[in-house]
Structures are given as C-alpha cells and as structure tokens.
Design a protein around this motif. Structure first.
Motif, mmCIF file in Angstrom:
data_model
loop_
_atom_site.group_PDB
_atom_site.id
_atom_site.type_symbol
_atom_site.label_atom_id
_atom_site.label_comp_id
_atom_site.label_asym_id
_atom_site.label_seq_id
_atom_site.Cartn_x
_atom_site.Cartn_y
_atom_site.Cartn_z
ATOM 1 N N PRO A 132 32.571 40.957 35.878
ATOM 2 C CA PRO A 132 32.794 41.074 37.136
ATOM 3 C C PRO A 132 31.610 42.139 37.849
ATOM 4 O O PRO A 132 31.775 41.904 39.033
ATOM 5 C CB PRO A 132 34.163 41.526 37.452
ATOM 6 C CG PRO A 132 34.327 42.367 35.946
ATOM 7 C CD PRO A 132 33.557 41.505 34.982
ATOM 8 N N PRO B 84 42.282 33.030 40.742
ATOM 9 C CA PRO B 84 42.945 34.312 41.286
ATOM 10 C C PRO B 84 43.926 34.894 40.182
ATOM 11 O O PRO B 84 43.759 36.004 39.994
ATOM 12 C CB PRO B 84 43.731 34.065 42.547
ATOM 13 C CG PRO B 84 42.887 32.742 43.195
ATOM 14 C CD PRO B 84 42.704 32.027 42.174
ATOM 15 N N LEU C 226 36.772 32.124 37.763
ATOM 16 C CA LEU C 226 38.186 32.366 37.375
ATOM 17 C C LEU C 226 39.198 32.157 38.800
ATOM 18 O O LEU C 226 38.666 32.445 39.768
ATOM 19 C CB LEU C 226 38.161 33.835 37.126
ATOM 20 C CG LEU C 226 37.532 34.423 35.707
ATOM 21 C CD1 LEU C 226 37.764 35.509 35.442
ATOM 22 C CD2 LEU C 226 38.161 33.310 34.519
ATOM 23 N N GLU D 125 43.732 34.786 37.192
ATOM 24 C CA GLU D 125 43.015 34.935 36.016
ATOM 25 C C GLU D 125 42.093 36.090 36.032
ATOM 26 O O GLU D 125 41.863 36.628 34.926
ATOM 27 C CB GLU D 125 42.203 33.627 35.669
ATOM 28 C CG GLU D 125 43.077 32.291 35.235
ATOM 29 C CD GLU D 125 42.042 31.143 35.228
ATOM 30 O OE1 GLU D 125 42.585 30.200 34.858
ATOM 31 O OE2 GLU D 125 40.921 31.246 35.687
ATOM 32 N N GLN D 126 42.001 36.530 37.246
ATOM 33 C CA GLN D 126 41.252 37.775 37.396
ATOM 34 C C GLN D 126 41.785 38.985 36.542
ATOM 35 O O GLN D 126 41.048 39.908 35.855
ATOM 36 C CB GLN D 126 41.303 38.324 38.736
ATOM 37 C CG GLN D 126 40.561 37.289 39.765
ATOM 38 C CD GLN D 126 39.075 37.279 39.553
ATOM 39 O OE1 GLN D 126 38.193 38.214 39.028
ATOM 40 N NE2 GLN D 126 38.482 35.834 39.683
ATOM 41 N N ARG D 127 43.086 39.141 36.451
ATOM 42 C CA ARG D 127 43.855 40.297 35.526
ATOM 43 C C ARG D 127 43.110 40.280 34.360
ATOM 44 O O ARG D 127 43.537 41.256 33.602
ATOM 45 C CB ARG D 127 45.249 40.287 35.823
ATOM 46 C CG ARG D 127 45.795 38.922 35.170
ATOM 47 C CD ARG D 127 47.340 39.161 35.185
ATOM 48 N NE ARG D 127 47.854 38.298 34.532
ATOM 49 C CZ ARG D 127 48.474 36.837 35.052
ATOM 50 N NH1 ARG D 127 47.935 36.695 36.323
ATOM 51 N NH2 ARG D 127 49.290 36.292 34.495
ATOM 52 N N LEU E 210 40.126 40.159 32.979
ATOM 53 C CA LEU E 210 38.900 41.089 32.903
ATOM 54 C C LEU E 210 39.346 42.359 32.391
ATOM 55 O O LEU E 210 38.889 43.331 33.360
ATOM 56 C CB LEU E 210 38.060 40.909 34.210
ATOM 57 C CG LEU E 210 37.587 39.545 34.564
ATOM 58 C CD1 LEU E 210 36.874 39.353 35.943
ATOM 59 C CD2 LEU E 210 36.752 39.282 33.661
#
Length: 292
Positions: A161, A45, A43, A47-49, A51
C-alpha cells in the motif's frame, strides 16, 4: 558480473479477463518474465485490514488457500476475519485463472489448479536456512513433493500500500545454468526413491528428474560465487504490478518486499506449445537419458 539476461516482457493490459495481450505461450515457455505494470488486483474496503503481517500465524511464510479442499492455512483471526480473507484469496485465484486462459489459449482445459497464496510478511530480515533462503537465485523444486516434470506456472502480484516494490533478481537461461552443475551431480542411489516414499519423506516416488532439480536447487544456492557473479538482472515490481513466470525454469531470487499474492497452476510438459523447452526435456537432452 557478466551480461544481464534479456528476460522481461512488458504488456499494457489493465483488466484480468479481457485485454490486448494473448497467445503468449512461447514467450513464457522460453523463460521470459511477463510483466503487466497496470494490471491491479483491487482490494475491497473490508480487505484493507489484511495489509498487516499480524494475520500470518508465523509457522509458514504464506497464508494459503489449498487447491485440494479449499481450506485456509497459515492465518490467524476470528472466524469472520477468516471468511473475508478466504474470499479475497478466492477472488485472486479466479482473476488469475481468467488472465491465464486469455494469455495462453493453448493451455485452456489442461492447466491444473494449485494453491493460492498471500504473503503478508516482509522478505527482509526473515531468518532461515540457506536451502530455504529465497534471496538466493534458484529454480523451484520440492524435497517432499515430487512433480515428475510437471511445470509450475505462477501469477504474482504486489499489493504493497505504500509504494514499496517487490525486488527480485532474475538469472541466466535454464539450459546454461543446468550445464554448469549437471556434471557434478551423481545419479540417485538405487532404491532410494522407494525408501523415501516408504518412510513418508516424499509424498510420491522421487523420479530422477526430481532428484536433478533438487540438486540444481541446492547447488546453486550453496554457490556464493555464482550468486555474486552469474548473469543476472535486478528487477523491481511496483505495487499494482502482476507478473507471470514458469518458476521451475526461471532462476529467481526474492530480495525484498511485502504483501504479495501468488497463484500456482500446473501444466504437463507435453501440453506446452513447444515441449522441448521444458526443464524435463532440457535435462533429458543434456543427460542423454529418460528421467521419468
């Protein structure tokens, strides 16, 4: 429980577009689950939100990128968020297609793109009917969307994650499973396929193949003794693992996990390296008649 199926094949690839593995058509056509424990979808950076289950609209179990028009379905959020999410699914689609082209050179130019999905909602605790309960062993079949024998090749990836695996059960070979239930399945009522299409219950005419696959799907899910006692293997796909399977052929059940990517690709059975291994040809052999 009887002997566990020997269905897993593991490969060391670490890159989607290039790597040591190729020419694996017969493995996947024989009902193997091809597992790549080190093939990670990374992912970005921004796109991490995603999750977080809050990005799903709650009406469908998937956020999907539609193959027909490129639209994003099943997601909530501001337009800027949806643009980033759309790009994430596009990247997974492109990497999956590059992987499949490398692993299965016999399929190049004949695979058709299906939807790309992201499943941010946990499997555990999801309430549904027994027919839609994917924690029961089943093969994929669609009540409203007849496929007329077309194969369903799927590329999955666990994005979790925090180290949680995607937990599956995998069942016995398709032909052994089909033999258990075929004898009790009646043939379609004459004219029913026409009527279902006319009433828009189905998007196209339901072939006898589709009728049988739906009956197999329903009967195995309804058979709780089979679910407990049939040959099966518990599998855990760790985060960062990619796996590939013909989901219309391999009995599978999703028992747990969250944050999974999936790409569907369609293949006509006569384009396989060995068409006789397709569910269509297996069912035609067992019933001794044409099903399309």
């Amino acid at each position: 429980m009887t002997a566990q199926p020997d269905v897993l094949r593991r490969y060391p690839d670490t890159e989607w577009g290039k790597g040591p593995s190729a020419g694996l058509e017969l493995e996947v056509e024989q009902g193997r689950v091809l597992v790549f424990p080190q093939l990670r979808f990374v992912l970005q950076p921004q796109e991490q939100r995603f999750l977080d289950a809050k990005w799903a609209d709650g009406k469908a179990k998937n956020i999907s990128l539609r193959a027909t028009d490129g639209s994003l379905r099943g997601a909530v959020g501001e337009e800027a968020d949806r643009v980033v999410l759309h790009a994430m699914l596009e990247r997974y689609r492109d990497q999956s297609e590059a992987l499949v082209a490398r692993l299965f050179p016999h399929y190049r130019g004949v695979l058709r793109r299906g939807n790309t999905s992201y499943r941010p909602v946990a499997v555990e605790g999801r309430e549904t009917s027994w027919r839609k309960d994917d924690s029961r062993l089943h093969v994929d079949a669609f009540p409203s969307n007849p496929v007329h024998g077309v194969r369903l090749l799927r590329v999955f990836h666990n994005l979790h994650p925090d180290g949680a695996p995607r937990r599956w059960r995998v069942g016995e070979p398709f032909d052994s499973f089909a033999v258990r239930y075929l004898r009790g399945i009646p043939r379609p009522v004459p004219g029913s396929a026409w009527l279902l299409q006319r009433l828009h219950v189905t998007k196209a005419r339901r072939s006898e193949y589709d009728h049988l696959m739906l009956q197999l799907h329903d009967r195995v899910k309804a058979d709780l003794a089979y679910q407990r006692e049939a040959p099966q293997l518990a599998v855990e796909f760790s985060p960062g693992t990619t796996w590939i399977v013909f989901s219309d052929q391999v009995l599978h059940a999703a028992m747990g996990g969250q944050y999974m990517m999936e790409q569907t690709l369609y293949l006509d059975p006569d384009r396989q390296q060995q068409p006789s291994l397709s569910p269509l040809k297996v069912l035609e052999r067992l019933t001794e008649r044409a099903l399309l």
